[in-house]
Write a protein that holds these residues in place. Structure first.
Motif: not given
Length: 284
Positions: A17-21, A60-62, A69-71, A270-272
């Motif tokens: 789904x991917x993170x917010x842009x 995690x790896x893009x 990337x990641x939170x 990241x929806x966390x």
């Protein structure tokens, strides 16, 4: 580790789904906090972080197979910027990060480390997030797996995590009560544990709640969460002991990011956001 072992998006299959842009706020240097960073750390203009980039959405790896990337990466980068430094994240097997901190290979560790007494015996930690453990199964839970029915079942977990200890305690209870032992599959990368579940090599997995939620979201409805998260505890940024000034600088940077809205923006990206904590503390 050169990258994720189970797919470019680190999810173990499916469409991410991917993170917010939405762009994150610019982070301004805090001169007072920057002055607390020990000279041997600030001299090269960067902070070297150890992280296990197989734990999406935290690290995690893009899709390019290289970029981490990641939170945790966004928050660690913001902490470094608040201290007037760049952030360099180096990929490591999870069990090797704390020894790497102790040996001077990494200056900070940021990889979803739950703060606990065992870790505090060897390192100090600065709290920044809160998460519990969740159980995931294949969608529909065809094997009817619950936390109360793990005896005799094939359950996956990432090496070095608090869930390994959790499974060991549950397994001892199974044996003590005359039941079949849990068939534990312990893998080095969380993404490989997720892949083992989606490919039906195990019937359930235990991991931190945001990681389980992300796996469910990014595996094309192949998985589901069973029950509620439990044993909620804070995450901590790891640093070597006897660095009071550095610990104070890192804690102050996290607190400043909470105050200026950057912290919330990163978690929302990241929806966390459910894992937000009201303040950061040094634990030693």
């Amino acid at each position: 580790m050169a990258g994720c072992g189970s797919g470019g998006d680190g999810s173990g299959g499916g469409t991410a789904a991917g993170p917010s842009t939405a762009p994150l706020p610019a982070v301004a240097k805090d001169d007072a906090l920057a002055a607390q960073v020990p000279a041997p750390i600030s001299a090269d203009g960067k902070i070297v972080f150890g992280t296990d980039a197989s734990y999406p959405p935290n690290e995690f790896v893009d899709t390019d197979g290289r970029t981490i990337i990641g939170m945790d990466v966004d928050l660690g980068t913001a902490v470094a910027q608040k201290l007037g430094l760049a952030a360099e994240f180096q990929n490591s097997a999870f069990p090797g990060i704390i020894p790497g901190i102790q040996g001077g290979r990494y200056e900070l560790g940021m990889s979803s480390f739950t703060i606990n007494d065992e870790r505090l015996q060897t390192v100090d930690m600065v709290s920044y997030f809160s998460a519990g453990t969740s159980l995931a199964t294949r969608a529909g839970n065809p094997d009817r797996v619950t936390l109360d029915t793990l005896c005799g079942r094939a359950i996956g977990v990432q090496a070095g995590t608090v869930q390994v200890e959790d499974l060991a305690a549950r397994n001892a209870s199974c044996v003590d009560n005359g039941k079949a032992p849990i068939q534990v599959t312990e893998l080095q990368q969380q993404t490989d544990v997720t892949l083992a579940l989606t490919s039906n090599r195990i019937v359930g997995m235990l991991a931190d709640a945001p990681v389980i939620a992300y796996a469910v979201q990014t595996t094309g409805n192949q998985l589901q969460v069973v029950g509620s998260q439990y044993d909620t505890a804070p995450y901590g940024i790891v640093l070597a002991k006897n660095q009071a000034g550095f610990a104070s600088a890192v804690q102050g940077a996290v607190q400043a990011l909470m105050a200026d809205g950057t912290y919330k923006a990163i978690l929302d990206k990241w929806s966390v956001g459910e894992g937000a904590i009201p303040s950061s503390e040094i634990r030693s």
